[in-house]
Design an enzyme around this catalytic site. Structure first.
Site, PDB file in Angstrom:
ATOM      1  N   CYS A  96     -17.506  -6.806 137.369  1.00 44.03           N
ATOM      2  CA  CYS A  96     -18.005  -5.779 138.337  1.00 44.03           C
ATOM      3  C   CYS A  96     -16.716  -4.717 138.540  1.00 44.03           C
ATOM      4  O   CYS A  96     -15.119  -5.526 138.443  1.00 44.03           O
ATOM      5  CB  CYS A  96     -18.218  -6.561 139.335  1.00 44.03           C
ATOM      6  SG  CYS A  96     -18.021  -5.864 140.460  1.00 44.03           S
ATOM      7  N   CYS A  99     -14.632  -6.297 141.977  1.00 46.54           N
ATOM      8  CA  CYS A  99     -14.232  -7.730 142.094  1.00 46.54           C
ATOM      9  C   CYS A  99     -13.478  -8.193 141.237  1.00 46.54           C
ATOM     10  O   CYS A  99     -13.351  -9.121 140.813  1.00 46.54           O
ATOM     11  CB  CYS A  99     -15.002  -7.933 142.571  1.00 46.54           C
ATOM     12  SG  CYS A  99     -16.353  -8.628 142.438  1.00 46.54           S
ATOM     13  N   CYS A 144     -24.008  -7.193 142.048  1.00 43.11           N
ATOM     14  CA  CYS A 144     -23.228  -7.874 142.293  1.00 43.11           C
ATOM     15  C   CYS A 144     -23.089  -9.251 143.364  1.00 43.11           C
ATOM     16  O   CYS A 144     -22.715  -8.580 144.530  1.00 43.11           O
ATOM     17  CB  CYS A 144     -21.506  -7.541 141.982  1.00 43.11           C
ATOM     18  SG  CYS A 144     -19.704  -8.910 142.048  1.00 43.11           S
ATOM     19  N   CYS A 147     -19.009  -9.770 145.196  1.00 40.76           N
ATOM     20  CA  CYS A 147     -18.685  -8.912 146.345  1.00 40.76           C
ATOM     21  C   CYS A 147     -19.798  -8.065 146.461  1.00 40.76           C
ATOM     22  O   CYS A 147     -19.237  -6.768 147.932  1.00 40.76           O
ATOM     23  CB  CYS A 147     -17.670  -7.947 145.311  1.00 40.76           C
ATOM     24  SG  CYS A 147     -17.924  -6.775 144.630  1.00 40.76           S
ATOM     25  N   CYS A 168     -30.720  -2.196 134.122  1.00 42.34           N
ATOM     26  CA  CYS A 168     -30.071  -0.064 133.865  1.00 42.34           C
ATOM     27  C   CYS A 168     -29.336  -0.505 135.164  1.00 42.34           C
ATOM     28  O   CYS A 168     -29.649  -0.148 136.426  1.00 42.34           O
ATOM     29  CB  CYS A 168     -31.378   0.041 134.198  1.00 42.34           C
ATOM     30  SG  CYS A 168     -30.819   2.094 134.444  1.00 42.34           S
TER      31      CYS A 168
HETATM   32 FE    FE Z   1     -18.556  -7.043 142.111  1.00 43.58          FE
END
Ligand code: FE
Length: 181
Positions: A96, A99, A144, A147, A168
């Site tokens: 990510c 984070c 995610c 976060c 995607c």
């Molecule tokens: Fe994240």
């Protein structure tokens, strides 16, 4: 007559009763709407979910690139074929951009032709599935789970010989960490 006086009195009592009752309902309604407004302003997402990594929008803005902020924090979408990771075929891990939580492995990346990095599966424990109605019909949104950053969407037109899923994902939502050989 006595009957009409009686009728008149009960009607009046009924009206007074209704007025008091309506006043009470109005007060209750006011209290409810005030409380729900407060709840809304305290949480940073529509479900009131609290994420392990929680930062103010100003902090995110100062840490992320403009495009990553637009995607992760404003659920934006980068233009097709513009993301740097779209054609990346190197071995490694996609984390990510907000984070650094591991989200996708290079072995599950495939060329979908859509213009965005595509995977047939992700690292489930760090993904959150949500629904958005941004373009009028429900789409499975991918976020995610650490976060709350928006990543992209999931579709069911992925490789039929594996999962059939297409994650995607916006390139700007990811950072690629190459494997050490
Ligand atoms: Fe994240």
């Amino acid at each position: 007559s006595l009957v009409s006086i009686y009728n008149f009195m009960t009607k009046k009592r009924f009206i007074i009763f209704t007025e008091i009752y309506m006043k009470k309902i109005r007060i209750i309604f006011l209290v409810i709407s005030f409380v729900s407004c407060n709840v809304k302003s305290q949480s940073n997402n529509k479900h009131g979910k609290e994420y392990i990594v929680a930062k103010s929008e100003n902090e995110w803005k100062s840490e992320l690139s403009k495009m990553s902020y637009y995607v992760l924090r404003e659920a934006g979408t980068e233009r097709a074929f513009t993301g740097v990771l779209n054609y990346n075929k190197n071995e490694g891990l996609y984390v990510c951009a907000g984070c650094k939580a591991p989200l996708y492995e290079s072995k599950y990346k495939y060329e979908s032709g859509s213009g965005w990095p595509s995977f047939d599966r992700g690292i489930e424990e760090n993904l959150e599935y949500d629904v958005d109605y941004k373009i009028g019909y429900p789409r499975s949104e991918l976020k995610c789970n650490k976060c709350g950053g928006h990543l992209g969407h999931m579709f069911n037109d992925g490789p039929k010989n594996t999962t059939g899923q297409r994650h995607c994902i916006n390139s700007a939502a990811l950072i690629f960490i190459p494997s050490i050989e």
